[in-house]
Design an enzyme around this catalytic site. Structure first.
Site, mmCIF file in Angstrom:
data_model
loop_
_atom_site.group_PDB
_atom_site.id
_atom_site.type_symbol
_atom_site.label_atom_id
_atom_site.label_comp_id
_atom_site.label_asym_id
_atom_site.label_seq_id
_atom_site.Cartn_x
_atom_site.Cartn_y
_atom_site.Cartn_z
ATOM 1 N N ASP A 248 9.740 10.113 -2.518
ATOM 2 C CA ASP A 248 10.672 11.220 -2.227
ATOM 3 C C ASP A 248 12.049 10.715 -1.849
ATOM 4 O O ASP A 248 13.029 11.465 -1.882
ATOM 5 C CB ASP A 248 10.119 12.079 -1.092
ATOM 6 C CG ASP A 248 8.908 12.834 -1.583
ATOM 7 O OD1 ASP A 248 7.816 12.237 -1.615
ATOM 8 O OD2 ASP A 248 9.076 13.999 -1.998
ATOM 9 N N LYS A 259 4.415 10.443 0.219
ATOM 10 C CA LYS A 259 3.394 11.265 0.885
ATOM 11 C C LYS A 259 2.566 10.451 1.863
ATOM 12 O O LYS A 259 2.188 9.305 1.573
ATOM 13 C CB LYS A 259 2.510 11.894 -0.198
ATOM 14 C CG LYS A 259 1.412 12.816 0.285
ATOM 15 C CD LYS A 259 1.899 13.929 1.190
ATOM 16 C CE LYS A 259 2.955 14.815 0.565
ATOM 17 N NZ LYS A 259 3.626 15.688 1.563
HETATM 18 O O1 MRU Z 1 5.005 17.361 -0.097
HETATM 19 P P1 MRU Z 1 5.129 17.176 -1.580
HETATM 20 O O2 MRU Z 1 3.931 17.640 -2.334
HETATM 21 O O3 MRU Z 1 6.422 17.754 -2.102
HETATM 22 O O4 MRU Z 1 5.212 15.613 -1.758
HETATM 23 C C1 MRU Z 1 5.407 15.070 -3.023
HETATM 24 C C2 MRU Z 1 5.232 13.607 -3.050
HETATM 25 O O5 MRU Z 1 5.032 12.976 -2.045
HETATM 26 C C3 MRU Z 1 5.394 12.937 -4.364
HETATM 27 O O6 MRU Z 1 4.681 11.730 -4.346
HETATM 28 C C4 MRU Z 1 6.859 12.657 -4.576
HETATM 29 O O7 MRU Z 1 7.653 13.774 -4.636
HETATM 30 C C5 MRU Z 1 7.042 11.679 -5.640
HETATM 31 S S1 MRU Z 1 7.701 12.020 -7.177
HETATM 32 C C6 MRU Z 1 7.241 13.294 -7.908
#
Ligand code: MRU
Length: 365
Positions: A248, A259
């Site tokens: 992110d 995550k």
């Molecule tokens: O909380 P989320 O579901 O928005 O988290 C998303 C992630 O952690 C993904 O691994 C991240 O956005 C990576 S790229 C698509």
């Protein structure tokens, strides 16, 4: 990517009606495939907050389209500039960890601030569309750069199945199309390489079990859902050839925010000499070179997400409570993996080590 044989993106503009955006409601998957409509910036904000849309590139795109929807009604407001300013603030701060959101919203806002009043919504639409196409293009290229890593692994294994572990959902749902971590997997499967994916369930919201498993299933990719704690033992037994995750936000010196649970997978991978790759578009880099990793914004959603679990029962999505009512819960949604545990970053400009000299070079190219 295809759903029931039909081509979809996770968000798109209505081709006929101005001021209308469609998206796949991820809160209903995998049990029900539903399309939701956005007609106002408030709808966009709610879609991001409720996680109907999630994943760094997709929430960036939704924020940009939210600014477009704000721009379509700005001229009817008493103070259009204050109205746009207010929506830029509300959208950009809806989820703080994924850097794509604030970046995309501010990009569209800055463009329309400089535009002439009559063309504000056209300009906002054009900029949002550009962001979307750039993200799609970046993901496709990440797939192309990542594919040889899987091919080499398959060759080393004499054509035996390559087992890839992934965390959360970094596939096309999270990214408009292709995905970040899953893009090389899709290309490898399409090229006839034997791949199998270990899908971390990804508590508390289960993005892996619900979304990654669904995506892979739609594309016919062999996969197995595992508990978040199973990866370490699979690595010890030689059942994981590589870990592929998204991010992110990653600092230029290679601290990877992703995550919650990603860091533990990186530690296990390091201990077992399993390569740990982070697939990331340049739009998810934090360009602030002086960032102290401990100060990076980590979302802490409602602890109710930990207390409750959502599933499918009797034809409905239901929630059940997991532990005693009075026991407190804590819910950090992301963690930070230091660069020493990252084998390489896979970007749309190529593969690099997670060190500042190399990441800066990508931006210069
Ligand atoms: O909380 P989320 O579901 O928005 O988290 C998303 C992630 O952690 C993904 O691994 C991240 O956005 C990576 S790229 C698509």
């Amino acid at each position: 990517m295809k759903v029931h044989g039909q081509e979809y993106r996770s968000i798109w503009l209505d081709p006929k009606e101005e001021g209308l955006v469609h998206l796949i409601n991820q809160n209903r998957l995998p049990w029900s495939f539903e399309i939701a409509d956005l007609r106002s910036p408030g709808d966009a904000l709610e879609a991001i907050r409720s996680m109907m849309v999630r994943g760094a590139p997709l929430i960036g795109a939704t924020g940009a389209l939210g600014m477009y929807l704000a721009a379509t009604t700005a001229k009817n407001q008493k103070d259009p500039e204050a109205f746009l300013n207010d929506w830029a603030y509300r959208l950009s701060t809806a989820r703080p960890t994924a850097i794509n959101l604030a970046r995309s919203v501010n990009h569209v806002f800055n463009k329309i601030r400089l535009g002439q009043s009559g063309e504000v919504s056209l300009l906002a639409k054009k900029e949002a569309e550009l962001i979307i196409e750039e993200e799609v293009d970046a993901c496709r290229k990440i797939g192309e750069y990542g594919l040889p890593l899987i091919r080499e692994c398959a060759e080393k294994k004499d054509g035996k199945t390559v087992n890839i572990l992934t965390h959360c959902n970094a596939g096309w749902l999270a990214c408009i199309d292709y995905g970040t971590a899953l893009a090389p997997v899709y290309l490898a499967h399409d090229a006839g390489l034997p791949v199998h994916v270990w899908v971390d369930e990804t508590r508390p919201r289960n993005q892996g079990a619900r979304l990654t498993a669904w995506e892979l299933g739609q594309h016919g990719i062999p996969h197995t859902v595992i508990t978040d704690n199973a990866g370490g033992t699979l690595m010890q037994k030689g059942q994981v050839d590589m870990v592929l995750v998204g991010s992110d936000r990653t600092t230029l010196d290679g601290y990877v925010v992703n995550k919650i649970g990603t860091y533990l997978k990186a530690l296990a991978a390091y201990d077992n000499h399993v390569p740990f790759y982070v697939a990331i578009p340049l739009s998810s880099f934090d360009l602030n070179t002086t960032t102290n990793p401990l100060l990076l914004p980590i979302e802490e959603p409602d602890p109710e997400e930990v207390r409750m679990i959502e599933g499918w029962h009797d034809g409905e999505i239901k929630q059940v409570q997991l532990f005693p009512e009075n026991s407190p819960a804590l819910n950090p949604a992301f963690d930070i993996t230091p660069p020493e545990f990252v084998t390489a970053l896979i970007t749309e400009k190529g593969i690099c080590m997670p060190v500042i000299e190399e990441t800066i070079r990508l931006f210069k190219e």
